[in-house]
Design a protein around this motif. Sequence first.
Motif, PDB file in Angstrom:
ATOM      1  N   ARG A 129      -0.084  -7.546   2.732  1.00 14.37           N
ATOM      2  CA  ARG A 129      -0.475  -6.863   1.498  1.00 14.37           C
ATOM      3  C   ARG A 129       0.568  -5.853   1.054  1.00 14.37           C
ATOM      4  O   ARG A 129       1.189  -5.197   1.882  1.00 14.37           O
ATOM      5  CB  ARG A 129      -1.812  -6.142   1.694  1.00 14.37           C
ATOM      6  CG  ARG A 129      -2.918  -7.024   2.229  1.00 14.37           C
ATOM      7  CD  ARG A 129      -4.253  -6.319   2.183  1.00 14.37           C
ATOM      8  NE  ARG A 129      -5.303  -7.061   2.891  1.00 14.37           N
ATOM      9  CZ  ARG A 129      -6.598  -6.797   2.803  1.00 14.37           C
ATOM     10  NH1 ARG A 129      -7.012  -5.781   2.050  1.00 14.37           N
ATOM     11  NH2 ARG A 129      -7.475  -7.513   3.475  1.00 14.37           N
ATOM     12  N   LEU A 130       0.727  -5.767  -0.249  1.00 12.05           N
ATOM     13  CA  LEU A 130       1.495  -4.671  -0.835  1.00 12.05           C
ATOM     14  C   LEU A 130       0.473  -3.573  -1.118  1.00 12.05           C
ATOM     15  O   LEU A 130      -0.257  -3.613  -2.108  1.00 12.05           O
ATOM     16  CB  LEU A 130       2.189  -5.115  -2.123  1.00 12.05           C
ATOM     17  CG  LEU A 130       2.991  -4.030  -2.850  1.00 12.05           C
ATOM     18  CD1 LEU A 130       4.139  -3.521  -1.988  1.00 12.05           C
ATOM     19  CD2 LEU A 130       3.526  -4.554  -4.180  1.00 12.05           C
ATOM     20  N   SER A 131       0.363  -2.616  -0.198  1.00 10.19           N
ATOM     21  CA  SER A 131      -0.685  -1.602  -0.245  1.00 10.19           C
ATOM     22  C   SER A 131      -0.206  -0.351  -0.971  1.00 10.19           C
ATOM     23  O   SER A 131       0.958   0.039  -0.851  1.00 10.19           O
ATOM     24  CB  SER A 131      -1.128  -1.231   1.182  1.00 10.19           C
ATOM     25  OG  SER A 131      -1.624  -2.362   1.859  1.00 10.19           O
ATOM     26  N   GLN A 132      -1.120   0.255  -1.706  1.00  8.80           N
ATOM     27  CA  GLN A 132      -0.805   1.460  -2.473  1.00  8.80           C
ATOM     28  C   GLN A 132      -1.182   2.698  -1.674  1.00  8.80           C
ATOM     29  O   GLN A 132      -2.307   2.833  -1.196  1.00  8.80           O
ATOM     30  CB  GLN A 132      -1.565   1.437  -3.794  1.00  8.80           C
ATOM     31  CG  GLN A 132      -1.251   2.612  -4.705  1.00  8.80           C
ATOM     32  CD  GLN A 132      -2.019   2.532  -6.014  1.00  8.80           C
ATOM     33  OE1 GLN A 132      -2.436   1.444  -6.436  1.00  8.80           O
ATOM     34  NE2 GLN A 132      -2.226   3.671  -6.648  1.00  8.80           N
ATOM     35  N   ARG A 133      -0.257   3.595  -1.543  1.00  8.38           N
ATOM     36  CA  ARG A 133      -0.482   4.809  -0.777  1.00  8.38           C
ATOM     37  C   ARG A 133      -1.546   5.696  -1.455  1.00  8.38           C
ATOM     38  O   ARG A 133      -1.689   5.686  -2.666  1.00  8.38           O
ATOM     39  CB  ARG A 133       0.835   5.582  -0.657  1.00  8.38           C
ATOM     40  CG  ARG A 133       0.806   6.743   0.305  1.00  8.38           C
ATOM     41  CD  ARG A 133       2.121   7.492   0.280  1.00  8.38           C
ATOM     42  NE  ARG A 133       2.185   8.488   1.342  1.00  8.38           N
ATOM     43  CZ  ARG A 133       3.131   9.426   1.423  1.00  8.38           C
ATOM     44  NH1 ARG A 133       4.079   9.494   0.514  1.00  8.38           N
ATOM     45  NH2 ARG A 133       3.123  10.281   2.421  1.00  8.38           N
ATOM     46  N   PHE A 134      -2.285   6.458  -0.654  1.00  8.80           N
ATOM     47  CA  PHE A 134      -3.306   7.384  -1.157  1.00  8.80           C
ATOM     48  C   PHE A 134      -4.313   6.669  -2.069  1.00  8.80           C
ATOM     49  O   PHE A 134      -4.592   7.107  -3.179  1.00  8.80           O
ATOM     50  CB  PHE A 134      -2.668   8.549  -1.923  1.00  8.80           C
ATOM     51  CG  PHE A 134      -1.754   9.397  -1.085  1.00  8.80           C
ATOM     52  CD1 PHE A 134      -2.135   9.856   0.157  1.00  8.80           C
ATOM     53  CD2 PHE A 134      -0.489   9.725  -1.550  1.00  8.80           C
ATOM     54  CE1 PHE A 134      -1.288  10.639   0.924  1.00  8.80           C
ATOM     55  CE2 PHE A 134       0.365  10.510  -0.786  1.00  8.80           C
ATOM     56  CZ  PHE A 134      -0.035  10.962   0.458  1.00  8.80           C
ATOM     57  N   SER A 135      -4.844   5.552  -1.615  1.00  7.42           N
ATOM     58  CA  SER A 135      -5.806   4.800  -2.424  1.00  7.42           C
ATOM     59  C   SER A 135      -6.834   4.156  -1.513  1.00  7.42           C
ATOM     60  O   SER A 135      -6.668   4.112  -0.294  1.00  7.42           O
ATOM     61  CB  SER A 135      -5.084   3.714  -3.232  1.00  7.42           C
ATOM     62  OG  SER A 135      -4.563   2.719  -2.359  1.00  7.42           O
ATOM     63  N   SER A 136      -7.913   3.651  -2.116  1.00 12.84           N
ATOM     64  CA  SER A 136      -8.944   2.946  -1.360  1.00 12.84           C
ATOM     65  C   SER A 136      -9.558   1.869  -2.247  1.00 12.84           C
ATOM     66  O   SER A 136      -9.737   2.065  -3.458  1.00 12.84           O
ATOM     67  CB  SER A 136     -10.046   3.902  -0.901  1.00 12.84           C
ATOM     68  OG  SER A 136      -9.549   4.879  -0.010  1.00 12.84           O
ATOM     69  N   ASP A 137      -9.874   0.724  -1.627  1.00 11.89           N
ATOM     70  CA  ASP A 137     -10.611  -0.303  -2.359  1.00 11.89           C
ATOM     71  C   ASP A 137     -12.081  -0.241  -1.962  1.00 11.89           C
ATOM     72  O   ASP A 137     -12.517   0.704  -1.291  1.00 11.89           O
ATOM     73  CB  ASP A 137      -9.998  -1.683  -2.109  1.00 11.89           C
ATOM     74  CG  ASP A 137     -10.054  -2.101  -0.641  1.00 11.89           C
ATOM     75  OD1 ASP A 137     -10.792  -1.472   0.142  1.00 11.89           O
ATOM     76  OD2 ASP A 137      -9.363  -3.070  -0.274  1.00 11.89           O
ATOM     77  N   ALA A 138     -12.848  -1.240  -2.338  1.00 11.73           N
ATOM     78  CA  ALA A 138     -14.295  -1.220  -2.073  1.00 11.73           C
ATOM     79  C   ALA A 138     -14.608  -1.228  -0.583  1.00 11.73           C
ATOM     80  O   ALA A 138     -15.638  -0.706  -0.153  1.00 11.73           O
ATOM     81  CB  ALA A 138     -14.953  -2.421  -2.753  1.00 11.73           C
TER      82      ALA A 138
END
Length: 386
Positions: A364-373
């Motif tokens: 995954r290309l994950s985004q810093r300081f974030s959250s999904d469901a």
Amino acid sequence: MASSVFLCAQFTSALLPFNYRNAFLFKFRRNKMDILRPTLIRIGGRVYRKNLIQEQAYQHEEEEDFCAGPSDCADEPCDAFVVEETGKGFQCKVDVPSPLYKYIIGKKGETKKRLETETRTSISIPKPGVEGEIVITGQHRSGVISARTRIDVLLDSFRKKQPFTHFLSFALNQPAIQEKFLQFKEEVLEKCSKDHGVSSSLFQNPAKLHLTLGTLVLLNEQEIQKACDLLQRCKEDFVDQIAGGKPLTVEVAGVEYMNDDPAMTDVLYAKVHMKDGSDRLQVIADQLVDRFVASGLMLKEWDRVKLHATVMNTLFRKDPSAEERNYTMTGKSSFKERESFNGRNILKLFENFYFGEVQLDSVRLSQRFSSDASGYYATSGQLTFS
């Protein structure tokens, strides 16, 4: 000329006390070596030399400037970018994320003015916050090439100082792994809470357990899309062949520490390895990083990716949302601000702790300081194995 300079250095040093003479000669020889072996900067597959200059330090990063001689790069080949001929001369366009405009403008516009003066060009920059192209125009092709090259070097320098925004990751937050991690946390606090620095604030959020491959600085949607496209090309070029179109079965077992002294631990991580004993996970990780480094989207810090999942981190003590940056480009967080913990007993008692088995089916290309469901990092793009 070189010999006369050296004789001058010898004559001058003879007039100085012994300690000062040694210091003088050391500095003279060091500067001479710096000139003969300048720092090389790699940008977009090209190599530039960084001339030895006296840099002025500003109080704020936004006010830093770039200085270079008037003929540093005028003789560089320009096949790495397009220089167009116009009715009034020549022009070159540069795609630059808007957060980096300020570094080309400089303090009170000084950097932009100097670049324009020394290269005899005009540099047009979009308004702050507006994504677009920087346009360099001039009557001479060599001047436009020189201005473009200096801007590339300038942007490369300041991009390295930006905090990372995204990272390539394998998610390890499957329910079975989370359950075992919470068991690990409970037992550590039960048996080792009296050890120096050990507290519940050190533990990773179980929903965000992951394996980091490398970090990226992506400053606009175009750069994010470029990273997503590269992930898909990697899938076609080598990932499908190595993974065989199936998820990778890995085991998360055993703990280890990052630094040299277990009595002063900052990061404790769980080890990750293929269940079948192969090196396929390592090969995929290394080739992904190599491809992203070659594209200019990532900096390579190590020869091989260290396969690990952080379970305890002293950064979490002050900021539960912090992420460990194992592939540092900016070094924003200082280790002096950390309060280390004594991990000796943890390592002794939980050396072989088994966190479980997990199926890895995507990068995954994950985004810093974030959250999904699910509580994991928001995903900007991904490469699937099946």
